[in-house]
Design a protein around this motif. Structure first.
Motif, mmCIF file in Angstrom:
data_model
loop_
_atom_site.group_PDB
_atom_site.id
_atom_site.type_symbol
_atom_site.label_atom_id
_atom_site.label_comp_id
_atom_site.label_asym_id
_atom_site.label_seq_id
_atom_site.Cartn_x
_atom_site.Cartn_y
_atom_site.Cartn_z
ATOM 1 N N LEU A 22 -2.720 -3.573 -2.192
ATOM 2 C CA LEU A 22 -4.011 -3.454 -1.495
ATOM 3 C C LEU A 22 -5.276 -2.908 -2.525
ATOM 4 O O LEU A 22 -6.335 -3.413 -2.658
ATOM 5 C CB LEU A 22 -3.918 -2.517 -0.678
ATOM 6 N N HIS A 23 -4.611 -2.097 -3.588
ATOM 7 C CA HIS A 23 -5.712 -1.432 -4.699
ATOM 8 C C HIS A 23 -5.938 -2.719 -5.247
ATOM 9 O O HIS A 23 -7.351 -2.759 -5.791
ATOM 10 C CB HIS A 23 -4.995 -0.698 -5.444
ATOM 11 N N ASN A 24 -5.022 -3.723 -5.723
ATOM 12 C CA ASN A 24 -5.593 -5.029 -6.656
ATOM 13 C C ASN A 24 -6.702 -5.887 -5.819
ATOM 14 O O ASN A 24 -7.480 -6.446 -6.294
ATOM 15 C CB ASN A 24 -4.291 -5.785 -6.911
ATOM 16 N N VAL A 25 -6.285 -5.989 -4.512
ATOM 17 C CA VAL A 25 -7.170 -6.878 -3.509
ATOM 18 C C VAL A 25 -8.564 -6.223 -3.474
ATOM 19 O O VAL A 25 -9.346 -6.872 -3.692
ATOM 20 C CB VAL A 25 -6.475 -6.982 -2.401
ATOM 21 N N VAL A 26 -8.737 -4.916 -3.483
ATOM 22 C CA VAL A 26 -10.010 -4.159 -3.551
ATOM 23 C C VAL A 26 -10.712 -4.470 -4.739
ATOM 24 O O VAL A 26 -11.879 -4.477 -4.598
ATOM 25 C CB VAL A 26 -9.828 -2.664 -3.286
ATOM 26 N N ALA A 54 -1.445 10.037 3.187
ATOM 27 C CA ALA A 54 -2.937 9.833 2.978
ATOM 28 C C ALA A 54 -3.138 8.980 1.722
ATOM 29 O O ALA A 54 -4.307 8.475 1.571
ATOM 30 C CB ALA A 54 -3.577 11.159 2.992
ATOM 31 N N ASN A 55 -2.369 9.014 0.731
ATOM 32 C CA ASN A 55 -2.675 8.103 -0.352
ATOM 33 C C ASN A 55 -1.941 7.020 -0.080
ATOM 34 O O ASN A 55 -1.277 6.352 -0.932
ATOM 35 C CB ASN A 55 -1.518 9.055 -1.343
ATOM 36 N N PHE A 56 -2.785 6.164 0.690
ATOM 37 C CA PHE A 56 -2.330 4.705 0.884
ATOM 38 C C PHE A 56 -2.874 3.794 -0.132
ATOM 39 O O PHE A 56 -2.704 2.589 -0.064
ATOM 40 C CB PHE A 56 -3.000 4.516 2.318
ATOM 41 N N ALA A 86 0.777 -1.060 -0.027
ATOM 42 C CA ALA A 86 -0.027 -0.098 -0.076
ATOM 43 C C ALA A 86 0.750 1.259 0.016
ATOM 44 O O ALA A 86 2.209 1.089 0.102
ATOM 45 C CB ALA A 86 -0.947 -0.065 1.373
ATOM 46 N N GLY A 87 0.325 2.373 -0.174
ATOM 47 C CA GLY A 87 1.096 3.675 -0.094
ATOM 48 C C GLY A 87 1.398 4.165 -1.413
ATOM 49 O O GLY A 87 1.497 3.528 -2.404
ATOM 50 N N HIS A 88 1.645 5.539 -1.197
ATOM 51 C CA HIS A 88 1.997 6.298 -2.455
ATOM 52 C C HIS A 88 3.497 6.001 -3.216
ATOM 53 O O HIS A 88 3.829 6.365 -4.241
ATOM 54 C CB HIS A 88 2.044 7.829 -2.424
ATOM 55 N N HIS A 89 4.145 5.010 -2.344
ATOM 56 C CA HIS A 89 5.666 4.767 -3.000
ATOM 57 C C HIS A 89 5.328 3.552 -4.207
ATOM 58 O O HIS A 89 6.529 3.192 -4.584
ATOM 59 C CB HIS A 89 6.427 4.274 -1.841
ATOM 60 N N SER A 90 4.406 3.025 -4.251
ATOM 61 C CA SER A 90 4.157 2.019 -5.211
ATOM 62 C C SER A 90 4.060 2.473 -6.611
ATOM 63 O O SER A 90 3.485 3.648 -6.943
ATOM 64 C CB SER A 90 2.953 1.335 -5.094
#
Length: 150
Positions: free
Chosen positions: A56-60, A105-107, A39-43
């Motif tokens: 996390l984005h893919n799991v959502v 905040a951009n998790f 997660a997070g903006h470092h991806s």
């Protein structure tokens, strides 16, 4: 088994979310796959080289897809998936507009391309749910003959 248009729409939207969730884990379709973080903006991974993603984005996306497939079983729940999901995506669009994309905040994470896609998804899902759901509810109202719209 005959499905109403709102059920078909929920099934299609759910299937697309499921596909997007899977594609987010495939190197090549997701560029800079080696930069995929939980997660997070470092991806630094991007689906199709455009949309920032994380595990996390893919799991959502996968969970949203499963919810769509399950909720497509009945017209009322299909409508709830489309309208409720559309509202969630509009909230996510606003969230993406309001946060500093380089902050914690951009998790999720999101970028500008994600934000505009979330707007289109939100409006489209709500429109499908409201327009197609109205027909399904009218056709199953007491005294209605199946296949008719009041």
């Amino acid at each position: 088994m005959t499905r109403s248009p709102v059920q078909i729409a929920a099934l299609a939207v759910g299937a697309v979310f499921l596909l997007v969730g899977i594609l987010g884990f495939i190197p090549g379709i997701t560029t800079d796959y080696d930069m995929l973080t939980f997660a997070g903006h470092h991806s630094g991974a991007k689906l199709l080289g455009i949309f920032e993603v994380s595990i996390l984005h893919n799991v959502v996306h996968l969970l949203f897809g499963i919810a769509g497939l399950v909720m497509a079983r009945a017209a009322a729940t299909a409508k709830a998936f489309l309208v409720g999901g559309g509202i969630i995506y509009l909230v996510l669009w606003l969230y993406g507009l309001l946060i500093d994309m380089d902050s914690a905040a951009n998790f999720v994470p999101v970028n500008n391309a994600d934000n505009w896609l979330h707007l289109v998804l939100g409006l489209g899902m709500i429109a499908l749910g409201v327009l197609l759901g109205r027909r399904a509810v009218a056709a199953t109202a007491p005294g209605a003959t199946p296949g008719t719209v009041r």
